[in-house]
Scaffold this motif. Structure first.
Motif, PDB file in Angstrom:
ATOM      1  N   GLY A  98       0.813  -1.219   0.000  1.00 22.97           N
ATOM      2  CA  GLY A  98       0.000   0.000   0.000  1.00 22.97           C
ATOM      3  C   GLY A  98       0.842   1.263   0.000  1.00 22.97           C
ATOM      4  O   GLY A  98       0.517   2.237  -0.680  1.00 22.97           O
ATOM      5  N   PRO A 275      -5.238   1.151  -4.760  1.00 23.94           N
ATOM      6  CA  PRO A 275      -4.799   0.295  -3.643  1.00 23.94           C
ATOM      7  C   PRO A 275      -3.731   0.934  -2.753  1.00 23.94           C
ATOM      8  O   PRO A 275      -2.681   0.348  -2.500  1.00 23.94           O
ATOM      9  CB  PRO A 275      -4.244  -0.936  -4.363  1.00 23.94           C
ATOM     10  N   TYR A 279      -7.121   3.524   1.173  1.00 25.07           N
ATOM     11  CA  TYR A 279      -8.083   2.486   0.788  1.00 25.07           C
ATOM     12  C   TYR A 279      -7.879   1.233   1.628  1.00 25.07           C
ATOM     13  O   TYR A 279      -8.838   0.550   2.007  1.00 25.07           O
ATOM     14  CB  TYR A 279      -7.896   2.175  -0.698  1.00 25.07           C
ATOM     15  N   LEU A 280      -6.634   0.945   1.935  1.00 24.37           N
ATOM     16  CA  LEU A 280      -6.304  -0.209   2.772  1.00 24.37           C
ATOM     17  C   LEU A 280      -6.846  -0.029   4.184  1.00 24.37           C
ATOM     18  O   LEU A 280      -7.367  -0.975   4.789  1.00 24.37           O
ATOM     19  CB  LEU A 280      -4.790  -0.388   2.808  1.00 24.37           C
TER      20      LEU A 280
END
Length: 329
Positions: A98, A275, A279-280
């Motif tokens: 990430g 990603p 977003y993680l």
């Protein structure tokens, strides 16, 4: 040097506080990480609970103090255990992937917005009342525009209507294999264009306004007027006398912005399904992946502290007033 040592001591204390809170907060939350894993793998036998408790550091693992010491040892060895939502993939593997995407997109876009906004702010202040200065209110409208609104607008225009740029993901996983090849790099840049444009467009006006306001104040200082009276060129007066001093507050803001790059532009990454770390973090919170959230929160803290320390080091070398205060103490 004493200034840097004091700041370093402050940042070390802040880092220790962040680590401690990162240890206690998940333990105060309801629920059990082991139960979350077992719910995803119902085929596991009952003896697997003890193995999972030992792996995840839950259950009867001794006193809180012993757990805290074990936790510190794991942190300094960058061992956050397996991810609950991607079990048994290690948390460090997921976070490293990430960070790779976030720095490549959000980091580069933040630097571009800072450089462009600062340059435009210098020009707007030096030519106060000009076209660029009058365009600032319109640019501030973009600054006030929410990330998601502009992102959705760009997706509709350039992605859906004209099919110029892709609208989701970091690259076409089916057609391209990751590697230092031109087709792959071009595809990554193609996917990153709209998210990066979203960040730059909504950020550049803020940097421009801040630099313009400081420059307006700086250009009225006696040393700038004296430089003009000496007959120095406008370029030298602007860059050497006015902009150099006006840039110091800008650098402090840039340090904070770089520190928060690791957290990613959360809304932007959600809209584009990019990603990155933001977003993680959203997926980790949705799946109650405590080890992954702990690692991300700690990474964001370290990034912010490290960026501020770097700015302090830069200020010591570029701002003589900081060094003068140290001499008088």
């Amino acid at each position: 040097m004493r200034f840097l040592l004091r700041r370093l001591g402050f940042y070390l204390i802040a880092f220790w506080v962040a680590i401690t809170l990162n240890f206690f907060i998940p333990r105060a939350m309801p629920g059990d990480a082991v139960d979350a894993v077992l719910a995803k793998f119902p085929q596991l036998l009952p003896p697997a609970r003890k193995a999972l408790e030992a792996t995840l550091g839950t259950g009867n693992q001794g006193s809180v103090w012993s757990q805290y010491l074990t936790y510190l040892n794991h942190v300094f060895h960058l061992d956050f255990g397996p991810s609950l939502s991607n079990y048994p993939t290690p948390v460090t593997t997921i976070v490293a992937n990430g960070v790779y995407w976030t720095i490549g997109l959000v980091g580069v876009a933040t630097v571009i917005a800072f450089v462009v906004g600062t340059g435009l702010g210098i020009l707007a202040a030096w030519r106060a009342g000009g076209r660029l200065d009058h365009a600032l209110p319109g640019m501030m409208f973009l600054q006030a525009t929410p990330y998601f609104f502009l992102a959705l607008l760009l997706i509709q225009v350039f992605g859906i209507t004209f099919h110029v740029f892709p609208v989701a993901g970091a690259y076409d996983g089916i057609n391209y294999t990751p590697g230092w090849t031109w087709p792959y790099i071009a595809n990554v840049a193609d996917h990153a264009f709209l998210p990066a444009l979203t960040i730059v467009v909504t950020s550049v006006a803020g940097w421009m306004l801040q630099m313009r306001n400081v420059m307006v104040t700086t250009t009225g200082e006696d040393y700038v007027v004296a430089a003009q009276a000496k007959g120095l060129s406008d370029r030298r007066v602007v860059l050497t006398y006015a902009a150099r001093n006006a840039l110091l507050p800008q650098l402090q803001g840039f340090g904070l912005a770089i520190g928060f790059v690791i957290s990613g532009a959360l809304v932007m990454e959600i809209v584009f399904s990019y990603p990155g770390i933001g977003y993680l973090l959203l997926n980790a919170a949705a799946s109650k992946d405590t080890p992954l959230m702990q690692a991300i929160f700690l990474l964001i803290t370290v990034a912010v502290l490290a960026a501020n320390l770097l700015v302090d080091i830069v200020l010591v070398f570029v701002d003589p007033r900081v060094r003068a205060r140290e001499v008088t103490r």
